[in-house]
Write a protein that holds these residues in place. Structure first.
Motif, PDB file in Angstrom:
ATOM      1  N   LEU A   1      36.192  82.859 -42.920  1.00 49.98           N
ATOM      2  CA  LEU A   1      37.234  81.806 -43.239  1.00 49.98           C
ATOM      3  C   LEU A   1      37.456  80.530 -42.463  1.00 49.98           C
ATOM      4  O   LEU A   1      38.375  79.538 -42.924  1.00 49.98           O
ATOM      5  CB  LEU A   1      38.302  81.999 -42.956  1.00 49.98           C
ATOM      6  N   GLY A   2      36.621  80.414 -41.288  1.00 44.33           N
ATOM      7  CA  GLY A   2      36.483  79.750 -40.429  1.00 44.33           C
ATOM      8  C   GLY A   2      37.790  79.412 -39.015  1.00 44.33           C
ATOM      9  O   GLY A   2      38.717  78.738 -39.647  1.00 44.33           O
ATOM     10  N   TYR A   3      38.405  80.653 -38.512  1.00 45.39           N
ATOM     11  CA  TYR A   3      39.549  81.147 -38.655  1.00 45.39           C
ATOM     12  C   TYR A   3      39.102  80.796 -37.108  1.00 45.39           C
ATOM     13  O   TYR A   3      38.688  80.707 -36.161  1.00 45.39           O
ATOM     14  CB  TYR A   3      39.929  82.178 -38.628  1.00 45.39           C
ATOM     15  N   GLN A   4      40.115  79.489 -37.148  1.00 47.34           N
ATOM     16  CA  GLN A   4      40.624  79.086 -35.035  1.00 47.34           C
ATOM     17  C   GLN A   4      41.122  80.256 -34.462  1.00 47.34           C
ATOM     18  O   GLN A   4      42.338  79.066 -34.576  1.00 47.34           O
ATOM     19  CB  GLN A   4      40.317  77.836 -35.343  1.00 47.34           C
ATOM     20  N   PRO A   5      41.410  81.302 -33.336  1.00 48.61           N
ATOM     21  CA  PRO A   5      42.284  80.962 -32.842  1.00 48.61           C
ATOM     22  C   PRO A   5      43.206  80.453 -32.388  1.00 48.61           C
ATOM     23  O   PRO A   5      42.355  79.304 -31.421  1.00 48.61           O
ATOM     24  CB  PRO A   5      42.264  82.559 -31.968  1.00 48.61           C
ATOM     25  N   ASN A   6      44.503  80.433 -32.325  1.00 48.58           N
ATOM     26  CA  ASN A   6      45.579  79.487 -31.044  1.00 48.58           C
ATOM     27  C   ASN A   6      45.562  79.907 -29.965  1.00 48.58           C
ATOM     28  O   ASN A   6      46.083  80.856 -29.715  1.00 48.58           O
ATOM     29  CB  ASN A   6      47.146  79.216 -32.283  1.00 48.58           C
ATOM     30  N   ALA A   7      44.806  78.913 -28.442  1.00 48.20           N
ATOM     31  CA  ALA A   7      44.762  78.996 -27.882  1.00 48.20           C
ATOM     32  C   ALA A   7      45.578  79.780 -26.493  1.00 48.20           C
ATOM     33  O   ALA A   7      46.057  80.516 -26.320  1.00 48.20           O
ATOM     34  CB  ALA A   7      44.348  77.764 -26.773  1.00 48.20           C
ATOM     35  N   ILE A   8      47.213  79.559 -27.144  1.00 45.40           N
ATOM     36  CA  ILE A   8      48.370  79.027 -26.633  1.00 45.40           C
ATOM     37  C   ILE A   8      48.479  80.517 -27.351  1.00 45.40           C
ATOM     38  O   ILE A   8      49.222  81.504 -25.774  1.00 45.40           O
ATOM     39  CB  ILE A   8      49.559  78.265 -26.543  1.00 45.40           C
ATOM     40  N   ALA A   9      48.982  81.421 -28.288  1.00 43.07           N
ATOM     41  CA  ALA A   9      48.621  82.442 -28.861  1.00 43.07           C
ATOM     42  C   ALA A   9      47.880  83.545 -28.258  1.00 43.07           C
ATOM     43  O   ALA A   9      48.531  84.512 -27.706  1.00 43.07           O
ATOM     44  CB  ALA A   9      48.742  81.735 -30.763  1.00 43.07           C
ATOM     45  N   ARG A  10      46.587  83.140 -28.213  1.00 39.88           N
ATOM     46  CA  ARG A  10      45.802  84.122 -27.571  1.00 39.88           C
ATOM     47  C   ARG A  10      47.075  84.126 -26.133  1.00 39.88           C
ATOM     48  O   ARG A  10      46.360  85.308 -25.346  1.00 39.88           O
ATOM     49  CB  ARG A  10      44.464  83.175 -27.549  1.00 39.88           C
ATOM     50  N   GLY A  11      46.893  83.098 -24.911  1.00 39.59           N
ATOM     51  CA  GLY A  11      47.096  83.489 -24.046  1.00 39.59           C
ATOM     52  C   GLY A  11      48.922  84.310 -23.739  1.00 39.59           C
ATOM     53  O   GLY A  11      48.439  84.679 -22.422  1.00 39.59           O
ATOM     54  N   LEU A  12      49.332  83.757 -24.569  1.00 39.93           N
ATOM     55  CA  LEU A  12      50.827  84.831 -24.317  1.00 39.93           C
ATOM     56  C   LEU A  12      50.086  86.760 -24.503  1.00 39.93           C
ATOM     57  O   LEU A  12      51.137  87.160 -23.621  1.00 39.93           O
ATOM     58  CB  LEU A  12      51.551  84.318 -25.670  1.00 39.93           C
ATOM     59  N   VAL A  13      48.994  86.455 -25.151  1.00 34.86           N
ATOM     60  CA  VAL A  13      48.188  87.999 -25.564  1.00 34.86           C
ATOM     61  C   VAL A  13      48.166  88.638 -23.848  1.00 34.86           C
ATOM     62  O   VAL A  13      48.310  89.563 -23.537  1.00 34.86           O
ATOM     63  CB  VAL A  13      47.643  88.610 -26.594  1.00 34.86           C
ATOM     64  N   SER A  14      46.674  87.672 -24.083  1.00 37.71           N
ATOM     65  CA  SER A  14      46.002  88.274 -22.440  1.00 37.71           C
ATOM     66  C   SER A  14      46.434  87.736 -21.515  1.00 37.71           C
ATOM     67  O   SER A  14      45.698  87.864 -20.090  1.00 37.71           O
ATOM     68  CB  SER A  14      44.889  87.480 -22.846  1.00 37.71           C
ATOM     69  N   LYS A  15      47.577  86.622 -21.321  1.00 36.09           N
ATOM     70  CA  LYS A  15      48.086  85.483 -20.087  1.00 36.09           C
ATOM     71  C   LYS A  15      46.841  85.008 -19.535  1.00 36.09           C
ATOM     72  O   LYS A  15      46.650  84.448 -18.815  1.00 36.09           O
ATOM     73  CB  LYS A  15      48.258  87.103 -18.676  1.00 36.09           C
ATOM     74  N   ARG A  16      46.191  84.373 -20.885  1.00 35.99           N
ATOM     75  CA  ARG A  16      44.963  83.491 -19.929  1.00 35.99           C
ATOM     76  C   ARG A  16      44.973  81.983 -21.058  1.00 35.99           C
ATOM     77  O   ARG A  16      45.573  82.654 -22.791  1.00 35.99           O
ATOM     78  CB  ARG A  16      43.264  83.992 -19.834  1.00 35.99           C
TER      79      ARG A  16
END
Length: 334
Positions: free
Chosen positions: A44-59
């Protein structure tokens, strides 16, 4: 429209929570499920949103790199090593050119704090008290490259500059040279100036030969232009040297350029050895003999240490890297 995490979950026939756990390397899924989800992400060429990932992983999956310059090959090789390692782990690098300016360095540190970087690599500068205070307040891991701190327990990656400088001078002595000049950094620079000067002097003293004379010309930086200016002083000095040890490749090439203008042949009339072994050493005419620092590997190792600290919370052990003498065509035996 760009694909979303919901699209990935639907096509892989898993929950959004499962996709999120896989993206953030959390437990709770099988190897088979992970392989399927990663294949769908690629399709799909999906690019995870860095900000959204950060909210989950605190990184934020970004690291900051502070360097005094981005213009020379020394900085470029170290940065390549850092960026390649970070890229392999899916992180981005924010590069800050401090220009050896204290206020500019502090400004960039505040920017990195606002960006919530996961860690900082600090390259080739003295770690001042005010820098360390800001970094400590950020509560992120720090690694030093081509520098070290006598005041703070910050892990570093570097070559032993004093020993490497000793080896460069000893190499010239073994070629029969006794009147050896050094184009050094600032005698007030505790990182690259003082140790290299000490190594040069120690090698001359260890020779125990009354003919072994020293001549040190200090510079404020390690640039080509400073090498030219330093070489003018050496050529016009009463001590007629037969060899020059320059404490960077750019200084050495600047010295060679000035020597050429004065009709001095390298290495027939004067031998020169540089320091760093950047591509400039290979590209100069004639190719420059130099002390080799494994710059790419130093950058790569610093990133490895930083990511280990980020993942484990434990301080990494400092690392002294090996140096070499890369023989080319600018040193002759007399």
């Amino acid at each position: 429209m760009d694909p979303t995490i919901k699209d990935v979950a639907k096509k892989a026939n898993v929950s959004i929570a499962t996709v999120s756990r896989i993206l953030n390397d959390k437990p709770g899924f099988s190897v088979k499920t992970k392989t399927k989800v990663l294949r769908v992400i690629e399709e799909l060429g999906y690019q995870p949103n860095a900000i959204a990932r950060g909210l989950v992983s605190k990184r934020t999956h970004t690291i900051g790199v502070l360097m005094p310059t981005l213009l020379d090959m020394f900085a470029a090789r170290i940065l390549n090593g850092i960026d390649d390692y970070a890229h392999e782990l899916g992180s981005s690098v924010i590069v800050c050119n401090t220009d050896n300016n204290g206020q500019r360095t502090l400004k960039y540190l505040r920017v990195l704090a606002e960006k919530r970087v996961d860690g900082i690599i600090f390259v080739s500068e003295y770690l001042k008290d005010e820098y360390y205070k800001v970094m400590s307040d950020m509560k992120v891991p720090i690694v030093l490259v081509s520098t070290m701190s006598p005041d703070y327990p910050v892990p570093f990656v570097k070559v032993d500059d004093e020993l490497a400088s000793f080896a460069a001078t000893e190499y010239l002595l073994k070629q029969g040279h006794r009147r050896i000049a050094m184009i050094a950094g600032s005698p007030e620079d505790p990182i690259a100036g003082v140790p290299r000067i000490k190594g040069y002097r120690a090698a001359l003293n260890a020779e125990g030969d009354e003919e072994a004379k020293e001549l040190i010309v200090s510079t404020q930086d390690f640039s080509y232009e400073s090498g030219m200016m330093a070489m003018e002083k050496i050529v016009d000095h009463p001590l007629k040297v037969t060899a020059v040890f320059a404490s960077s490749d750019e200084l050495a090439v600047g010295a060679m350029s000035y020597a050429n203008k004065r009709g001095i042949r390298i290495p027939e009339d004067l031998s020169i050895i540089g320091y760093d072994n950047t591509r400039l050493a290979q590209m100069s005419t004639p190719p420059l003999t130099a002390v080799g620092q494994p710059l790419y590997e130093m950058g790569n190792k610093s990133a490895e240490m930083l990511f280990s600290m980020m993942n484990t919370g434990e301080t990494a052990e400092s690392c002294l890297m090996p140096y070499t003498i890369e023989e080319r065509e600018t040193v002759t035996r007399i």
